[in-house]
Design an enzyme around this catalytic site. Structure first.
Site, PDB file in Angstrom:
ATOM      1  N   CYS A   2      -3.206  -1.151  -5.706  1.00 15.25           N
ATOM      2  CA  CYS A   2      -4.669  -1.650  -5.829  1.00 15.25           C
ATOM      3  C   CYS A   2      -4.384  -3.353  -5.816  1.00 15.25           C
ATOM      4  O   CYS A   2      -3.328  -3.668  -5.760  1.00 15.25           O
ATOM      5  CB  CYS A   2      -5.516  -1.197  -7.241  1.00 15.25           C
ATOM      6  SG  CYS A   2      -5.127   0.525  -7.701  1.00 15.25           S
ATOM      7  N   ARG A  27      -3.530  -3.882   1.046  1.00 16.36           N
ATOM      8  CA  ARG A  27      -2.871  -2.997  -0.337  1.00 16.36           C
ATOM      9  C   ARG A  27      -3.499  -1.724   0.000  1.00 16.36           C
ATOM     10  O   ARG A  27      -3.107  -0.731  -0.519  1.00 16.36           O
ATOM     11  CB  ARG A  27      -2.972  -3.547  -1.370  1.00 16.36           C
ATOM     12  CG  ARG A  27      -2.173  -4.785  -1.403  1.00 16.36           C
ATOM     13  CD  ARG A  27      -2.483  -5.649  -2.661  1.00 16.36           C
ATOM     14  NE  ARG A  27      -1.901  -4.697  -3.989  1.00 16.36           N
ATOM     15  CZ  ARG A  27      -0.369  -4.977  -4.358  1.00 16.36           C
ATOM     16  NH1 ARG A  27       0.137  -5.930  -3.882  1.00 16.36           N
ATOM     17  NH2 ARG A  27      -0.178  -4.217  -5.443  1.00 16.36           N
ATOM     18  N   TRP A  74      -7.526   2.066  -5.535  1.00 14.16           N
ATOM     19  CA  TRP A  74      -7.188   3.174  -4.686  1.00 14.16           C
ATOM     20  C   TRP A  74      -6.924   4.158  -5.805  1.00 14.16           C
ATOM     21  O   TRP A  74      -6.275   4.202  -6.497  1.00 14.16           O
ATOM     22  CB  TRP A  74      -5.935   2.694  -4.146  1.00 14.16           C
ATOM     23  CG  TRP A  74      -5.360   3.638  -3.115  1.00 14.16           C
ATOM     24  CD1 TRP A  74      -5.849   3.925  -1.742  1.00 14.16           C
ATOM     25  CD2 TRP A  74      -4.507   4.862  -3.469  1.00 14.16           C
ATOM     26  NE1 TRP A  74      -5.371   5.072  -1.161  1.00 14.16           N
ATOM     27  CE2 TRP A  74      -4.388   5.670  -2.098  1.00 14.16           C
ATOM     28  CE3 TRP A  74      -3.905   5.395  -4.362  1.00 14.16           C
ATOM     29  CZ2 TRP A  74      -3.532   6.626  -1.909  1.00 14.16           C
ATOM     30  CZ3 TRP A  74      -3.070   6.376  -4.339  1.00 14.16           C
ATOM     31  CH2 TRP A  74      -2.789   7.071  -2.908  1.00 14.16           C
ATOM     32  N   ASN A 100      -3.840  -2.054 -12.515  1.00 12.46           N
ATOM     33  CA  ASN A 100      -3.165  -1.489 -11.440  1.00 12.46           C
ATOM     34  C   ASN A 100      -2.134  -0.442 -12.275  1.00 12.46           C
ATOM     35  O   ASN A 100      -1.419  -0.740 -13.092  1.00 12.46           O
ATOM     36  CB  ASN A 100      -2.269  -2.300 -10.575  1.00 12.46           C
ATOM     37  CG  ASN A 100      -3.298  -3.120  -9.620  1.00 12.46           C
ATOM     38  OD1 ASN A 100      -4.674  -2.685  -9.600  1.00 12.46           O
ATOM     39  ND2 ASN A 100      -2.841  -3.880  -8.864  1.00 12.46           N
ATOM     40  N   GLY A 101      -1.903   0.825 -11.703  1.00 16.33           N
ATOM     41  CA  GLY A 101      -1.065   1.502 -11.967  1.00 16.33           C
ATOM     42  C   GLY A 101      -1.390   2.847 -13.007  1.00 16.33           C
ATOM     43  O   GLY A 101      -2.513   3.309 -12.685  1.00 16.33           O
ATOM     44  N   GLU A 482      10.146   8.452  12.348  1.00 18.25           N
ATOM     45  CA  GLU A 482       9.327   7.433  12.109  1.00 18.25           C
ATOM     46  C   GLU A 482       8.069   7.110  13.303  1.00 18.25           C
ATOM     47  O   GLU A 482       6.982   6.912  12.669  1.00 18.25           O
ATOM     48  CB  GLU A 482      10.099   6.106  12.138  1.00 18.25           C
ATOM     49  CG  GLU A 482       9.382   4.576  12.198  1.00 18.25           C
ATOM     50  CD  GLU A 482       8.448   4.579  10.719  1.00 18.25           C
ATOM     51  OE1 GLU A 482       7.561   3.866  11.069  1.00 18.25           O
ATOM     52  OE2 GLU A 482       8.983   5.355   9.757  1.00 18.25           O
ATOM     53  N   LYS A 486       4.298   7.171  12.215  1.00 16.31           N
ATOM     54  CA  LYS A 486       3.230   6.024  12.519  1.00 16.31           C
ATOM     55  C   LYS A 486       1.952   6.587  13.358  1.00 16.31           C
ATOM     56  O   LYS A 486       1.069   6.174  13.025  1.00 16.31           O
ATOM     57  CB  LYS A 486       4.094   4.958  13.739  1.00 16.31           C
ATOM     58  CG  LYS A 486       4.849   4.061  12.945  1.00 16.31           C
ATOM     59  CD  LYS A 486       4.061   3.033  12.138  1.00 16.31           C
ATOM     60  CE  LYS A 486       4.925   2.615  11.020  1.00 16.31           C
ATOM     61  NZ  LYS A 486       5.222   3.333   9.857  1.00 16.31           N
ATOM     62  N   GLU A 489      -0.294   8.316  10.607  1.00 15.89           N
ATOM     63  CA  GLU A 489      -0.803   7.254   9.817  1.00 15.89           C
ATOM     64  C   GLU A 489      -2.096   6.510  10.096  1.00 15.89           C
ATOM     65  O   GLU A 489      -3.357   6.252   9.550  1.00 15.89           O
ATOM     66  CB  GLU A 489       0.329   5.949   9.597  1.00 15.89           C
ATOM     67  CG  GLU A 489       1.229   6.391   8.444  1.00 15.89           C
ATOM     68  CD  GLU A 489       2.212   5.568   8.100  1.00 15.89           C
ATOM     69  OE1 GLU A 489       2.465   4.987   7.181  1.00 15.89           O
ATOM     70  OE2 GLU A 489       2.798   4.789   9.295  1.00 15.89           O
ATOM     71  N   HIS A 505      14.594  27.484  17.572  1.00 12.32           N
ATOM     72  CA  HIS A 505      14.623  28.255  16.157  1.00 12.32           C
ATOM     73  C   HIS A 505      13.253  28.321  15.605  1.00 12.32           C
ATOM     74  O   HIS A 505      13.069  28.287  14.489  1.00 12.32           O
ATOM     75  CB  HIS A 505      15.631  27.735  15.165  1.00 12.32           C
ATOM     76  CG  HIS A 505      17.049  27.634  15.707  1.00 12.32           C
ATOM     77  ND1 HIS A 505      17.809  28.891  15.916  1.00 12.32           N
ATOM     78  CD2 HIS A 505      17.864  26.648  16.252  1.00 12.32           C
ATOM     79  CE1 HIS A 505      18.989  28.654  16.165  1.00 12.32           C
ATOM     80  NE2 HIS A 505      18.956  27.023  16.508  1.00 12.32           N
ATOM     81  N   LYS A 604      -1.018   0.067   0.957  1.00 12.30           N
ATOM     82  CA  LYS A 604       0.302  -0.595   1.459  1.00 12.30           C
ATOM     83  C   LYS A 604       1.334  -0.691   0.584  1.00 12.30           C
ATOM     84  O   LYS A 604       2.570  -0.262   0.726  1.00 12.30           O
ATOM     85  CB  LYS A 604       0.013  -2.005   1.783  1.00 12.30           C
ATOM     86  CG  LYS A 604       1.210  -2.933   2.278  1.00 12.30           C
ATOM     87  CD  LYS A 604       1.535  -2.639   3.649  1.00 12.30           C
ATOM     88  CE  LYS A 604       2.475  -3.951   4.174  1.00 12.30           C
ATOM     89  NZ  LYS A 604       2.934  -2.893   5.306  1.00 12.30           N
TER      90      LYS A 604
END
Length: 609
Positions: A2, A27, A74, A100-101, A482, A486, A489, A505, A604
């Site tokens: 946040c 963020r 968030w 925050n947290g 990656e 992306k 996301e 398989h 972020k």
């Protein structure tokens, strides 16, 4: 994950708070709010959704006052809503808190406070803090905050105001980042430097267990126990324009195009003038200690973990030391075997990732030397690690990481070569050759970026699908992981990445007519095997985009589209091959009309476990 902003001074705080929160939008957040001490007392305004909604509400009914706190949230406890947004207050509305947290013992504290008569209106853990501070307040807000914090378990950065002491803003940091900005007749708090950079370049970076008391006249630093601290100011020399889009449509595209510079900056003076050796004075390991390393653990989350998978390949091949790569959130719980002969490498763009920090602390507890790879000087990871390699990528604003990831790759190349030259596992000629190829990478990336329109065409075609697959072998597999992340996301297209040899398989059952498959076939020693796997998906109707090194014309016979990258040493190819995958995800998101820089549900900097 946040954003916190706070101001005390002579100016009206509302505009400063809103502009500061805008600088922290990268963020990630789902709601926003401010609390300002006005002539009528503490007034709180907050709203679910984008910051623009709150800003519009404040335009209709502005708050006038020269001390205030602001927050972008968030969700961790309670769904996104006006009520669950910060700031939170106690029942009297005399105390206001941004946080925050996570408060891990909030339920026990909540039950105690309810028994004492507190009435809760939100689903959050943060509201507990406001009630707790109010319950222990006896005329001194600093002592009240100290008492409250000692009863809280978890990770938190706090900004606290009380109507009883309207000249003070109290800030606390425990395992969640917080900085203090020092101006002339005014002072600031922020989750990150960009929030206050417009107003001051002089900051204090709070360490865990520290707090600050801000007034117009100055800043007092102290521990949570109340012991005063003397510390030099840190002067920020960033160019403020680095946090702007610079003519690009989105921060993500700007940051993709900044990668050549990030490569050059991260290599920088770490390669000697002759181009024959790596110099890493920031690695606090003697040659004797390096020779005593028996195994390496690489620990990270998300994109940084994918960089770690490349790092595993690099270190094992160059230094011949066994390497394990772990997702940070799982690392401690598998009870890893960590000894004094273990080197633990933690990777974090922000340097504040909670799971990675927890892994770092566990490694240190077990006696291992911890090397951090991070983009943020002064971050928790940077301060707590024994050694730090800073990736000089500059501020990364888009939520989806690009230049921070590739700078982490450069850091791994540097460190892998550093180990090899110390251990003698590679000849001087081999090291010199790899360094020479590394120096070519920035220009080679520029040549890929110059062909971005080609990737845009593929992206617009593939964006019409709801599912997509990536395949690769060896180090190419680390890269397609990656690439797939992306795409998920920012485009929200369902995609999966597989080792190409694993298709038979089970995964081949998912291949059908027209489904896109992006295949990396960069590694020469695995090229023929990868082509065989590509033919397996082609036989089932897949639409294949193959990515291969220049000069290899064989792949064109087996795929629908080919994109070539410049030829380089096999270990270095991830620094090139990931670039078209980044562009592919960007243009696919654009084609679908999504918010490229601020994808839904993501943040972020993830500062909770």
């Amino acid at each position: 994950m946040c954003g916190i902003v706070g101001y005390v001074g002579k100016r009206n705080s509302q505009g400063i708070l809103i502009e500061g929160l805008k600088k922290l939008e990268y963020r990630g957040y789902d709601s926003a709010g401010v609390a300002v001490f006005t002539s009528a007392g503490l007034e709180v305004r907050k709203a679910k959704g984008r910051l623009a909604i709150l800003e519009s509400n404040l335009e209709d009914a502005p708050l006038q006052g020269n001390i205030g706190i602001g927050h972008t949230r968030w969700a961790t406890h309670g769904k996104p809503s006006d009520v669950n947004s910060h700031p939170h207050t106690d029942n009297t509305s005399k105390f206001s808190v941004v946080h925050n947290g996570i408060i891990e013992n909030y339920l026990n504290l909540k039950e105690e406070l309810i028994a004492e008569g507190a009435h809760f209106v939100s689903e959050t853990d943060t509201e507990v803090i406001a009630h707790l501070i109010a319950s222990v307040y006896e005329g001194d807000i600093v002592k009240a905050v100290q008492k409250a914090v000692k009863r809280m378990r978890g990770a938190f950065a706090l900004g606290v105001l009380t109507e009883y002491e309207p000249e003070k803003l109290v800030a606390v940091r425990l395992a969640s980042p917080l900085i203090i900005g020092v101006g002339e007749g005014e002072n600031f708090i922020g989750s990150d430097i960009p929030a206050i950079l417009e107003h001051t370049r002089n900051v204090y970076i709070l360490n865990d267990g520290e707090m600050a008391v801000l007034t117009q006249e100055g800043v007092e630093l102290m521990t949570i126990e109340g012991n005063f601290i003397s510390r030099e100011l840190f002067h920020v020399d960033w160019d403020i324009t680095t946090a702007e889009k610079g003519g690009f449509d989105h921060f993500m595209l700007k940051e993709i195009f900044e990668q050549p510079k990030a490569y050059r900056d991260t290599m920088g003076a770490r390669i000697n003038d002759a181009g024959t050796a790596i110099e890493l004075p920031e690695v606090k390991l003697s040659a004797e200690q390096i020779k005593g390393i028996r195994n390496v653990h690489i620990v990270a989350c998300g994109t940084a973990y994918h960089a770690g998978l490349v790092g595993k390949n690099v270190i094992e091949r160059l230094a011949r030391i066994p390497v394990e790569a772990d997702v940070a959130s799982e690392y401690r719980y598998r009870e890893p075997i960590i000894t004094k002969e273990t080197l633990v490498i933690v990777v974090s763009q922000s340097g504040e990732t909670a799971d990675t920090l927890a892994a770092l602390r566990e490694a240190k507890r077990c006696g291992a030397h911890v090397l951090a790879i991070t983009n943020v000087v002064g971050s928790s990871v940077a301060r707590e690690a024994d050694s730090v390699i800073v990736t000089w990528a500059g501020p990364e604003i888009a939520v989806a990481s690009t230049k921070a990831y590739t700078s982490q790759l450069i850091a791994f190349y540097l460190f892998g070569l550093f180990l090899a030259q110390t251990l003698g596992t590679q000849t001087p000629e081999a090291i010199r050759s790899i360094i020479a190829d590394m120096k070519e990478l920035p220009q080679q990336v520029e040549s890929i970026l110059a062909r971005s329109e080609e990737i845009k065409q593929y992206a617009e075609e593939f964006a019409k699908n709801t599912d997509l697959f990536f395949i690769g072998r060896g180090i190419d597999y680390a890269v397609v992981l990656e690439g797939s992340l992306k795409l998920k996301e920012i485009s929200y297209i369902h995609s999966e990445a597989y080792p190409a040899g694993e298709l038979k398989h089970g995964t081949l059952a998912l291949i059908e007519d027209g489904i896109p498959v992006i295949a990396l076939a960069i590694q020469e020693e695995l090229f023929e095997k990868t082509v065989s796997n590509i033919k397996e998906v082609k036989a089932r109707g897949a639409n294949v985009l193959g990515i291969v090194s220049e000069g290899n014309d064989e792949l064109q016979k087996s795929v629908d589209h080919v994109f070539t990258i410049p030829k380089t040493t096999g270990l270095l190819t991830p620094a090139l091959s990931v670039v078209p995958l980044q562009l592919l995800s960007y243009y696919a998101s654009l084609a679908l009309g999504h918010d490229v820089d601020k994808p839904r549900n993501l943040a972020k900097s993830v500062t909770v476990e």
